[in-house]
Scaffold this active site. Structure first.
Site, PDB file in Angstrom:
ATOM      1  N   CYS A 162       0.846  -1.183   0.000  1.00  0.00           N
ATOM      2  CA  CYS A 162       0.000   0.000   0.000  1.00  0.00           C
ATOM      3  C   CYS A 162       0.886   1.239   0.000  1.00  0.00           C
ATOM      4  O   CYS A 162       1.895   1.286   0.719  1.00  0.00           O
ATOM      5  CB  CYS A 162      -0.901  -0.011   1.243  1.00  0.00           C
ATOM      6  SG  CYS A 162      -1.987   1.414   1.397  1.00  0.00           S
ATOM      7  N   HIS A 179      -9.058  -3.320  -2.524  1.00  0.00           N
ATOM      8  CA  HIS A 179      -8.122  -2.552  -1.696  1.00  0.00           C
ATOM      9  C   HIS A 179      -8.568  -1.089  -1.595  1.00  0.00           C
ATOM     10  O   HIS A 179      -8.614  -0.520  -0.492  1.00  0.00           O
ATOM     11  CB  HIS A 179      -6.723  -2.657  -2.306  1.00  0.00           C
ATOM     12  CG  HIS A 179      -5.658  -1.923  -1.582  1.00  0.00           C
ATOM     13  ND1 HIS A 179      -4.691  -2.563  -0.832  1.00  0.00           N
ATOM     14  CD2 HIS A 179      -5.373  -0.598  -1.491  1.00  0.00           C
ATOM     15  CE1 HIS A 179      -3.868  -1.656  -0.314  1.00  0.00           C
ATOM     16  NE2 HIS A 179      -4.264  -0.458  -0.703  1.00  0.00           N
ATOM     17  N   GLU A 180      -8.889  -0.475  -2.736  1.00  0.00           N
ATOM     18  CA  GLU A 180      -9.258   0.944  -2.733  1.00  0.00           C
ATOM     19  C   GLU A 180     -10.609   1.170  -2.066  1.00  0.00           C
ATOM     20  O   GLU A 180     -10.790   2.157  -1.345  1.00  0.00           O
ATOM     21  CB  GLU A 180      -9.233   1.513  -4.149  1.00  0.00           C
ATOM     22  CG  GLU A 180      -7.886   1.428  -4.845  1.00  0.00           C
ATOM     23  CD  GLU A 180      -6.707   1.934  -4.031  1.00  0.00           C
ATOM     24  OE1 GLU A 180      -6.851   2.876  -3.226  1.00  0.00           O
ATOM     25  OE2 GLU A 180      -5.610   1.366  -4.201  1.00  0.00           O
ATOM     26  N   HIS A 220     -10.139   1.283   1.590  1.00  0.00           N
ATOM     27  CA  HIS A 220      -9.675   2.600   2.061  1.00  0.00           C
ATOM     28  C   HIS A 220     -10.858   3.526   2.346  1.00  0.00           C
ATOM     29  O   HIS A 220     -10.865   4.258   3.332  1.00  0.00           O
ATOM     30  CB  HIS A 220      -8.769   3.278   1.024  1.00  0.00           C
ATOM     31  CG  HIS A 220      -7.336   2.899   1.124  1.00  0.00           C
ATOM     32  ND1 HIS A 220      -6.570   3.090   2.248  1.00  0.00           N
ATOM     33  CD2 HIS A 220      -6.508   2.338   0.203  1.00  0.00           C
ATOM     34  CE1 HIS A 220      -5.340   2.673   2.036  1.00  0.00           C
ATOM     35  NE2 HIS A 220      -5.275   2.202   0.800  1.00  0.00           N
TER      36      HIS A 220
END
Length: 166
Positions: free
Chosen positions: A89, A131-132, A135
């Site tokens: 990351c 993953h995004e 976030h």
């Protein structure tokens, strides 16, 4: 090209659930442009707004020649088939740990005109979409690690000079 400074693990913005975008104006357009510009450098696959200090539901991606952005993304489909992949990351630089991710993902959101868009990905793009979106939900990939790996990741992160300290 507007490269924005990154926020690093320990910064509270990275653990905050982002607000949805409700205004589709020049400010939102500038944010999307900055996210697209900031994901271009080699070694980057995606970048979420909180990683540049903005707590709004927007991310950009650039994987395998496919690039774009999604505003107000929601994961609408994940395959049951998963795999363990090495994951890193930009907000946790230099650290890579095996992370379990679905091999296929579909994200729906909107574009700058508030028109519906959908992004479907397999393997690396699927990993990026997951993953995004994490976030934007206030999660880092470290939160998904097995207990032993998570303890080791936390130990390593706290020893790095980029670790955000109050």
């Amino acid at each position: 090209m507007a490269m924005r400074d990154l926020r690093y693990f320990g910064d509270p913005v990275l653990k905050t659930v982002c607000d949805p975008v409700t205004r589709f104006d020049k400010g939102t357009e500038a944010l999307v442009k900055d996210l697209l510009d900031s994901v271009v450098p080699e070694g980057r696959a995606g970048l979420a707004a909180p990683q540049i200090g903005v707590s709004l539901r927007v991310f950009s991606y650039d994987v395998g020649g496919l690039s774009g952005y999604v505003i107000n993304p929601e994961i609408v489909e994940l395959s049951e088939e998963t795999h363990e992949v090495g994951e890193g990351c930009l907000s946790v630089p230099e650290l890579w740990f095996p992370t379990v991710r679905s091999k296929h993902a579909v994200v729906r959101g909107v574009d700058l005109r508030n028109e519906p868009i959908e992004v479907e990905g397999f393997d690396v793009l699927a990993q990026c979409l997951q993953h995004e979106t994490d976030h934007l939900d206030g999660k880092l990939y470290l939160d998904r690690l097995a207990t032993g790996s998570k303890k080791e990741a936390m130990r390593q992160a706290r020893g790095k000079d980029w670790f955000w300290k109050r």
